[in-house]
Scaffold this active site. Structure first.
Site, PDB file in Angstrom:
ATOM      1  N   ASP A  10      14.550 -57.849 -19.536  1.00  0.00           N
ATOM      2  CA  ASP A  10      14.204 -58.737 -18.849  1.00  0.00           C
ATOM      3  C   ASP A  10      13.463 -59.765 -19.387  1.00  0.00           C
ATOM      4  O   ASP A  10      12.229 -59.486 -19.724  1.00  0.00           O
ATOM      5  CB  ASP A  10      13.330 -57.797 -17.804  1.00  0.00           C
ATOM      6  CG  ASP A  10      13.000 -58.724 -16.513  1.00  0.00           C
ATOM      7  OD1 ASP A  10      12.985 -59.792 -16.458  1.00  0.00           O
ATOM      8  OD2 ASP A  10      12.324 -58.008 -15.622  1.00  0.00           O
ATOM      9  N   VAL A  34      18.388 -64.759 -12.571  1.00  0.00           N
ATOM     10  CA  VAL A  34      17.244 -64.981 -13.359  1.00  0.00           C
ATOM     11  C   VAL A  34      16.087 -65.866 -12.803  1.00  0.00           C
ATOM     12  O   VAL A  34      15.174 -65.436 -12.917  1.00  0.00           O
ATOM     13  CB  VAL A  34      17.620 -65.254 -14.932  1.00  0.00           C
ATOM     14  CG1 VAL A  34      18.150 -66.592 -14.851  1.00  0.00           C
ATOM     15  CG2 VAL A  34      16.505 -64.770 -15.860  1.00  0.00           C
ATOM     16  N   ASP A  35      16.608 -66.573 -12.176  1.00  0.00           N
ATOM     17  CA  ASP A  35      15.744 -67.616 -11.419  1.00  0.00           C
ATOM     18  C   ASP A  35      14.886 -66.937 -10.489  1.00  0.00           C
ATOM     19  O   ASP A  35      13.732 -67.076 -10.313  1.00  0.00           O
ATOM     20  CB  ASP A  35      16.711 -68.451 -10.664  1.00  0.00           C
ATOM     21  CG  ASP A  35      15.988 -69.873 -10.239  1.00  0.00           C
ATOM     22  OD1 ASP A  35      14.849 -69.993 -10.419  1.00  0.00           O
ATOM     23  OD2 ASP A  35      16.587 -70.832  -9.674  1.00  0.00           O
ATOM     24  N   THR A 119      26.301 -67.774 -16.973  1.00  0.00           N
ATOM     25  CA  THR A 119      27.175 -66.713 -16.914  1.00  0.00           C
ATOM     26  C   THR A 119      27.131 -65.797 -15.749  1.00  0.00           C
ATOM     27  O   THR A 119      27.685 -64.773 -15.922  1.00  0.00           O
ATOM     28  CB  THR A 119      27.082 -66.063 -18.551  1.00  0.00           C
ATOM     29  OG1 THR A 119      25.949 -65.525 -18.484  1.00  0.00           O
ATOM     30  CG2 THR A 119      27.213 -66.931 -19.467  1.00  0.00           C
TER      31      THR A 119
HETATM   32  N1  AR6 Z   1      16.455 -61.411 -17.398  1.00  0.00           N
HETATM   33  C1  AR6 Z   1      17.179 -61.734 -18.201  1.00  0.00           C
HETATM   34  N2  AR6 Z   1      18.514 -62.109 -17.815  1.00  0.00           N
HETATM   35  C2  AR6 Z   1      18.814 -62.108 -16.374  1.00  0.00           C
HETATM   36  C3  AR6 Z   1      17.738 -61.503 -15.406  1.00  0.00           C
HETATM   37  C4  AR6 Z   1      16.456 -61.228 -16.256  1.00  0.00           C
HETATM   38  N3  AR6 Z   1      15.570 -60.798 -15.289  1.00  0.00           N
HETATM   39  N4  AR6 Z   1      18.333 -61.541 -14.298  1.00  0.00           N
HETATM   40  C5  AR6 Z   1      19.458 -61.965 -14.364  1.00  0.00           C
HETATM   41  N5  AR6 Z   1      19.919 -62.288 -15.738  1.00  0.00           N
HETATM   42  P1  AR6 Z   1      22.280 -66.167 -13.366  1.00  0.00           P
HETATM   43  P2  AR6 Z   1      23.581 -68.958 -13.510  1.00  0.00           P
HETATM   44  C6  AR6 Z   1      21.136 -62.839 -16.358  1.00  0.00           C
HETATM   45  O1  AR6 Z   1      22.947 -66.000 -12.263  1.00  0.00           O
HETATM   46  O2  AR6 Z   1      24.719 -68.481 -13.832  1.00  0.00           O
HETATM   47  C7  AR6 Z   1      20.390 -68.885  -9.368  1.00  0.00           C
HETATM   48  O3  AR6 Z   1      20.603 -68.564  -7.913  1.00  0.00           O
HETATM   49  C8  AR6 Z   1      22.499 -62.686 -15.602  1.00  0.00           C
HETATM   50  O4  AR6 Z   1      22.827 -61.256 -15.890  1.00  0.00           O
HETATM   51  O5  AR6 Z   1      20.949 -65.720 -13.080  1.00  0.00           O
HETATM   52  O6  AR6 Z   1      23.195 -69.928 -14.684  1.00  0.00           O
HETATM   53  C9  AR6 Z   1      19.890 -70.273  -9.484  1.00  0.00           C
HETATM   54  O7  AR6 Z   1      19.080 -70.694  -8.624  1.00  0.00           O
HETATM   55  C10 AR6 Z   1      23.320 -63.391 -16.096  1.00  0.00           C
HETATM   56  O8  AR6 Z   1      23.748 -63.005 -17.790  1.00  0.00           O
HETATM   57  O9  AR6 Z   1      22.264 -67.835 -13.673  1.00  0.00           O
HETATM   58  C11 AR6 Z   1      21.267 -71.135  -9.605  1.00  0.00           C
HETATM   59  O10 AR6 Z   1      21.499 -71.640  -8.348  1.00  0.00           O
HETATM   60  C12 AR6 Z   1      22.328 -64.815 -16.684  1.00  0.00           C
HETATM   61  O11 AR6 Z   1      21.057 -64.014 -16.503  1.00  0.00           O
HETATM   62  C13 AR6 Z   1      22.193 -70.039 -10.060  1.00  0.00           C
HETATM   63  O12 AR6 Z   1      21.647 -68.922  -9.949  1.00  0.00           O
HETATM   64  C14 AR6 Z   1      22.238 -66.001 -15.848  1.00  0.00           C
HETATM   65  O13 AR6 Z   1      22.848 -65.631 -14.530  1.00  0.00           O
HETATM   66  C15 AR6 Z   1      22.321 -70.262 -11.530  1.00  0.00           C
HETATM   67  O14 AR6 Z   1      23.540 -69.638 -12.176  1.00  0.00           O
END
Ligand code: AR6
Length: 176
Positions: A10, A34-35, A119
């Site tokens: 995380d 992650v956001d 991703t």
């Molecule tokens: N720590 C590390 N990685 C994580 C965590 C964490 N706590 N939580 C999720 N991931 P995503 P995007 C991974 O969807 O595709 C949001 O709503 C996850 O498994 O967070 O760039 C924003 O506001 C994946 O591998 O980001 C935008 O609208 C990676 O983080 C949109 O999502 C990125 O997944 C951005 O989408």
């Protein structure tokens, strides 16, 4: 010399100078993935700071404090939505890593962790994204002052992909 490594975990728990957030272009006020995790862990002060920053274009990045995180800073960047690969996605994704590292270097950040930008909800294929991420970070690092870059993978499957790409690129890949 800069150390590049991949870990599973995380990103909000990492005690580095900065972590990177995969944010949304219409606002930096939080979302899913992650956001959402970063906003929950950093606390409501982060939303207040983000309100003052306005929005962030795809491929751009903006800096905030880490607030309740162990990391002192958060670099918010907006990755591209995957639309098949011929809509500038690789260039925009590379720009996220480049701009985040430029901001890090300009602010004296010595260690930084990236999530796998685009991703998750944005659907960018993980192998392609990891290749862009590693290549861009390696290109950028010479003389940047950033000594440690961590690719923080949420799943074991993503970690395996990053480990392969790092090994193919001749870098060490640690797990944990
Ligand atoms: N720590 C590390 N990685 C994580 C965590 C964490 N706590 N939580 C999720 N991931 P995503 P995007 C991974 O969807 O595709 C949001 O709503 C996850 O498994 O967070 O760039 C924003 O506001 C994946 O591998 O980001 C935008 O609208 C990676 O983080 C949109 O999502 C990125 O997944 C951005 O989408």
């Amino acid at each position: 010399m800069t150390v590049l490594r991949a870990v599973q975990g995380d990103i909000t728990k990492l005690a580095l100078d900065a972590i990177v957030n995969a944010a949304n272009s219409s606002s930096l006020l939080g979302g899913g993935g992650v956001d959402g995790a970063i906003h929950r862990a950093a606390g409501p002060e982060l939303v207040h700071e983000c309100r003052l920053l306005g929005c962030c274009k795809t491929g751009e990045a903006k800096l905030t404090k880490g607030h309740r995180l162990q990391a002192r800073f958060i670099v918010h960047t907006v990755g591209p939505v995957w639309r098949g690969g011929d809509h500038g996605e690789p260039e925009l994704l590379a720009s996220c890593y480049r701009r985040a590292l430029e901001i890090a270097a300009a602010n004296g950040i010595r260690s930084i962790a990236f999530p796998s930008i685009s991703t998750g909800i944005y659907g960018y294929p993980i192998e392609r994204a990891a290749t862009v991420a590693v290549a861009t970070v390696r290109e950028m690092l010479a003389g940047s002052g950033v000594g440690e870059v961590v690719f923080c993978c949420f799943s074991a499957a993503d970690l395996a992909v990053y480990a392969n790409v790092l090994n193919a690129a001749g870098e060490g890949a640690a797990t944990g």
